[in-house]
Design an enzyme around this catalytic site. Structure first.
Site, PDB file in Angstrom:
ATOM      1  N   GLY A 235     -54.761 -44.648  45.867  1.00 53.26           N
ATOM      2  CA  GLY A 235     -53.446 -44.296  46.108  1.00 53.26           C
ATOM      3  C   GLY A 235     -52.941 -43.518  45.035  1.00 53.26           C
ATOM      4  N   SER A 236     -51.725 -43.447  44.713  1.00 50.42           N
ATOM      5  CA  SER A 236     -51.063 -42.992  43.665  1.00 50.42           C
ATOM      6  C   SER A 236     -50.856 -43.964  42.364  1.00 50.42           C
ATOM      7  CB  SER A 236     -49.382 -42.798  43.972  1.00 50.42           C
ATOM      8  OG  SER A 236     -48.961 -43.896  44.354  1.00 50.42           O
ATOM      9  N   THR A 237     -51.101 -43.554  41.217  1.00 46.08           N
ATOM     10  CA  THR A 237     -51.053 -44.223  39.944  1.00 46.08           C
ATOM     11  C   THR A 237     -49.645 -45.060  39.962  1.00 46.08           C
ATOM     12  OG1 THR A 237     -52.442 -42.619  38.867  1.00 46.08           O
ATOM     13  CG2 THR A 237     -51.084 -43.981  37.530  1.00 46.08           C
ATOM     14  N   ALA A 239     -48.184 -46.434  42.388  1.00 49.01           N
ATOM     15  CA  ALA A 239     -48.177 -47.648  43.179  1.00 49.01           C
ATOM     16  C   ALA A 239     -49.433 -48.731  42.519  1.00 49.01           C
ATOM     17  CB  ALA A 239     -48.622 -47.565  44.577  1.00 49.01           C
ATOM     18  N   GLY A 240     -50.564 -48.020  42.023  1.00 50.47           N
ATOM     19  CA  GLY A 240     -51.451 -48.761  41.313  1.00 50.47           C
ATOM     20  C   GLY A 240     -51.094 -49.409  40.171  1.00 50.47           C
ATOM     21  N   GLU A 257     -58.286 -46.911  42.738  1.00 48.46           N
ATOM     22  CA  GLU A 257     -58.714 -45.627  42.812  1.00 48.46           C
ATOM     23  C   GLU A 257     -57.386 -44.649  42.799  1.00 48.46           C
ATOM     24  OE1 GLU A 257     -61.701 -44.422  42.446  1.00 48.46           O
ATOM     25  OE2 GLU A 257     -62.796 -46.154  42.711  1.00 48.46           O
ATOM     26  N   CYS A 291     -57.582 -35.975  45.570  1.00 45.56           N
ATOM     27  CA  CYS A 291     -57.267 -36.556  44.187  1.00 45.56           C
ATOM     28  C   CYS A 291     -58.196 -35.906  43.107  1.00 45.56           C
ATOM     29  CB  CYS A 291     -57.757 -38.127  44.383  1.00 45.56           C
ATOM     30  SG  CYS A 291     -59.380 -38.530  44.895  1.00 45.56           S
TER      31      CYS A 291
HETATM   32  P1  NAD Z   1     -49.298 -44.030  47.828  1.00 43.46           P
HETATM   33  O1  NAD Z   1     -49.454 -44.534  46.454  1.00 43.46           O
HETATM   34  O2  NAD Z   1     -47.831 -43.524  48.031  1.00 43.46           O
HETATM   35  O3  NAD Z   1     -49.743 -44.881  49.005  1.00 43.46           O
HETATM   36  C1  NAD Z   1     -51.209 -45.190  49.261  1.00 43.46           C
HETATM   37  C2  NAD Z   1     -51.199 -46.435  49.948  1.00 43.46           C
HETATM   38  O4  NAD Z   1     -50.693 -47.818  49.274  1.00 43.46           O
HETATM   39  C3  NAD Z   1     -50.527 -46.649  51.363  1.00 43.46           C
HETATM   40  O5  NAD Z   1     -50.908 -47.201  52.324  1.00 43.46           O
HETATM   41  C4  NAD Z   1     -48.981 -46.995  51.001  1.00 43.46           C
HETATM   42  O6  NAD Z   1     -48.310 -47.532  52.207  1.00 43.46           O
HETATM   43  C5  NAD Z   1     -49.579 -48.196  49.847  1.00 43.46           C
HETATM   44  N1  NAD Z   1     -48.714 -48.573  48.995  1.00 43.46           N
HETATM   45  C6  NAD Z   1     -47.736 -47.961  48.311  1.00 43.46           C
HETATM   46  N2  NAD Z   1     -47.043 -48.532  47.193  1.00 43.46           N
HETATM   47  C7  NAD Z   1     -47.629 -49.804  47.630  1.00 43.46           C
HETATM   48  C8  NAD Z   1     -47.417 -51.078  47.008  1.00 43.46           C
HETATM   49  N3  NAD Z   1     -46.456 -51.239  46.027  1.00 43.46           N
HETATM   50  N4  NAD Z   1     -47.955 -52.198  47.256  1.00 43.46           N
HETATM   51  C9  NAD Z   1     -48.916 -52.194  48.256  1.00 43.46           C
HETATM   52  N5  NAD Z   1     -49.154 -50.966  49.092  1.00 43.46           N
HETATM   53  C10 NAD Z   1     -48.666 -49.955  48.467  1.00 43.46           C
HETATM   54  O7  NAD Z   1     -50.284 -42.706  47.835  1.00 43.46           O
HETATM   55  P2  NAD Z   1     -50.330 -41.718  48.863  1.00 43.46           P
HETATM   56  O8  NAD Z   1     -49.227 -40.661  48.886  1.00 43.46           O
HETATM   57  O9  NAD Z   1     -50.641 -42.151  50.299  1.00 43.46           O
HETATM   58  O10 NAD Z   1     -51.811 -40.993  48.556  1.00 43.46           O
HETATM   59  C11 NAD Z   1     -51.910 -40.002  47.461  1.00 43.46           C
HETATM   60  C12 NAD Z   1     -52.096 -40.377  46.101  1.00 43.46           C
HETATM   61  O11 NAD Z   1     -53.522 -41.220  46.195  1.00 43.46           O
HETATM   62  C13 NAD Z   1     -52.390 -39.413  45.254  1.00 43.46           C
HETATM   63  O12 NAD Z   1     -51.973 -39.714  43.923  1.00 43.46           O
HETATM   64  C14 NAD Z   1     -53.785 -39.164  44.941  1.00 43.46           C
HETATM   65  O13 NAD Z   1     -54.362 -38.812  43.964  1.00 43.46           O
HETATM   66  C15 NAD Z   1     -54.269 -40.526  45.319  1.00 43.46           C
HETATM   67  N6  NAD Z   1     -55.704 -40.736  45.774  1.00 43.46           N
HETATM   68  C16 NAD Z   1     -56.827 -41.069  45.000  1.00 43.46           C
HETATM   69  C17 NAD Z   1     -57.998 -41.274  45.233  1.00 43.46           C
HETATM   70  C18 NAD Z   1     -59.227 -41.668  44.331  1.00 43.46           C
HETATM   71  O14 NAD Z   1     -60.220 -41.995  44.692  1.00 43.46           O
HETATM   72  N7  NAD Z   1     -59.018 -41.847  43.167  1.00 43.46           N
HETATM   73  C19 NAD Z   1     -58.615 -40.703  46.694  1.00 43.46           C
HETATM   74  C20 NAD Z   1     -57.354 -40.185  47.361  1.00 43.46           C
HETATM   75  C21 NAD Z   1     -56.167 -40.361  46.984  1.00 43.46           C
END
Ligand code: NAD
Length: 489
Positions: A235-237, A239-240, A257, A291
């Site tokens: 997911g997003s940096t 949230a990561g 990731e 991503c």
């Molecule tokens: P997001 O971080 O908003 O959400 C991703 C997931 O995490 C969702 O299921 C969300 O409900 C959950 N989430 C969010 N905050 C959380 C927290 N604090 N605790 C636990 N779970 C939480 O990201 P998005 O908008 O769904 O996806 C887009 C992002 O994902 C982009 O930044 C993209 O670059 C990244 N991405 C990375 C890769 C990779 O392999 N590096 C692949 C695909 C997408």
């Protein structure tokens, strides 16, 4: 707008302990077709209590059930049945995801129809060929070095490649003997339950795979849950960082990731026909909701206007429309909120004085759906906001450079390091440049994911790698048992 709610796609219960379980809360998510805004179905949203029930089931399946003690061959057999059950649903799943998030159908067929079964087959074969126990001679006798399942895995996934990104976690986790709680993203609310349908058909033991659709709050509960041994997050940096901090506090294993802002380096000897043809994989894949999107095009000053014109011309000709139409190259954004975010970045670039050479708004041809025109801005400095922040939509920038060293410096001048590409008539020179870019993956004259090789990010793009044999290691722990020399072969 036609057709009312399609109830056959409703998913009002969670998949826990091998069965369908009613939610403890009352919240739900109405899924809409990204291209038509028509209702697709409704899905229940989980709470911390639902997550707790799922973790309990996964814990029992690992600690009390047979899964944690099965042999690699036994697990591989179930995984192959699971793969077959998913493959049989491949076409319907591809269509569903295309409607959920706007992914062009050919790409969806590969990533949502074929890849999940392919990943299960790959990890089933791999674990059968992996030495999970090895005896080593020691000073005192012999040591039995074992690789054991890491335990209960909390898998948290985004909406852009929902099936592949989930299976990139589930398949190596199953192969290793772990049990799993999957928390998918509400934006793609419906497709992950296809895993449950297939798992039931394949006879995956109860509790080995549990699925609870939920938002961030319940996601945080999964991360913080003491019954979870490892978090696999994509997911997003932003949230990561939060998730990584909590895992660090608990010394919980984590792979992250995250986001990217990758560069595409066009060298002065590049064939621009090859470059624009390659944009489909490098920059516009999945409507740039990828991503690894290479959104920063670095062009040699000697051919700058030529690169800008080739890119703009190609971009203006891209076919935008309903992604179920196989001739469409750019589908809609996955949600209204995401569309607004992308349009917001187009405004930012305009206000910062970038030169708009293609797109820049909503396509006149579409009167509904979350469409945005593929857009190119020239004369962008690498310090501009549009060159630094992840847009996650089809908005590319062009920045001039002088000489290879400056191209590499600009490519590396980013907090991220996920994807990238180099375009050149001299492949050796391209590989040499690729070696100097601080990024997890980079292509020379094409960019295409390789399921057999590690995938992930450097810098703020993440920690750890998925895919390839490297990913299996994420789900295994080492244990050394000191014993007598009787173990020695
Ligand atoms: P997001 O971080 O908003 O959400 C991703 C997931 O995490 C969702 O299921 C969300 O409900 C959950 N989430 C969010 N905050 C959380 C927290 N604090 N605790 C636990 N779970 C939480 O990201 P998005 O908008 O769904 O996806 C887009 C992002 O994902 C982009 O930044 C993209 O670059 C990244 N991405 C990375 C890769 C990779 O392999 N590096 C692949 C695909 C997408």
């Amino acid at each position: 707008m036609s057709a009312p709610t399609r109830t056959e796609l409703d998913r009002t219960r969670f998949f826990i302990d091998g069965g369908w379980v009613d939610p403890t809360g009352s919240e739900s998510h109405q899924a809409l077709d990204a291209a038509t805004e028509e209702p697709l179905g409704t899905a229940a949203l989980g709470t911390a209590a639902d997550i707790d029930a799922a973790v309990g089931a996964a814990r029992r399946a690992l600690d009390e059930g047979p899964w944690g003690r099965t042999t690699a061959d036994e697990r591989a057999e179930v995984m192959i049945r699971f793969a077959d059950a998913l493959a049989a649903r491949g076409e319907a799943t591809s269509t569903l995801v295309t409607r959920e998030n706007g992914m062009p159908i050919a790409l969806s067929t590969a990533f949502n129809g074929a890849a999940p079964a392919g990943l299960l087959q790959m990890y089933a074969a791999m674990v059968q060929q992996t030495a999970l126990e090895e005896v080593r001679q020691s000073q005192a006798g012999a040591t039995l070095v074992r690789r054991e399942p890491v335990g209960v895995v909390g898998a948290i996934t985004p909406w852009n490649y929902p099936q592949t990104l989930a299976m990139m976690k589930i398949a190596p986790a199953l192969a290793a003997g772990c049990t799993i709680v999957l928390k998918p993203s509400p934006e793609t609310a419906l497709d992950s339950y296809v895993f449950a349908d297939a798992a039931l058909e394949a006879g995956l033991p109860p509790g080995v795979l549990n699925i609870v659709l939920a938002g961030r709050e319940a996601g945080s509960a999964l991360v913080a849950h003491p019954g979870v041994d490892k978090i696999a997050f994509t997911g997003s940096t932003a949230a990561g960082r939060i998730i990584g901090a909590e895992c660090g506090r608990q010394i919980k294993r984590a792979t992250l990731e995250l986001g990217g802002k990758s560069a595409s380096i066009v060298l002065e000897d590049a064939d621009l026909d090859v470059f624009v043809a390659g944009l489909a994989g490098a920059s516009y894949m999945n409507n740039s909701q990828t991503c690894t999107t290479q959104a920063r095009i670095l062009a040699p000053r000697s051919r700058y206007e030529e690169v800008v014109e080739a890119l703009a011309e190609h971009t203006r000709a891209l076919r935008v429309g309903n992604p179920l139409d196989p001739t469409v190259e750019i589908g809609p954004m996955a949600s209204q909120t995401h569309l607004e975010r992308v349009l917001g970045y187009i405004d930012v670039a305009r206000q910062d004085g970038a030169r708009l050479v293609a797109g820049g708004g909503r396509p006149a041809s579409e009167d509904r759906g979350w469409f945005v025109e593929p857009t190119v801005f020239a004369d962008v400095a690498n310090t501009d906001r549009i060159a630094r922040e992840e847009v996650f939509g089809p908005v590319l920038t062009v920045t001039p450079y002088d000489g290879d060293d400056e191209a590499v410096r600009l490519a590396n001048d980013s907090e991220y390091g996920l994807g990238g590409s180099v375009w050149t008539a001299d492949e050796q020179r391209g590989v040499d440049i690729a070696r100097r870019v601080r990024t997890g993956t980079i292509g020379v004259n094409y960019y295409q994911l390789d399921l057999g090789s590690p995938f992930g990010g450097m810098k703020a793009s993440g920690i750890g790698r998925e895919l390839g044999p490297e990913a299996l290691s994420n789900y295994l722990e080492y244990k050394s048992i000191y014993a007598s020399a009787a173990f020695l072969p």
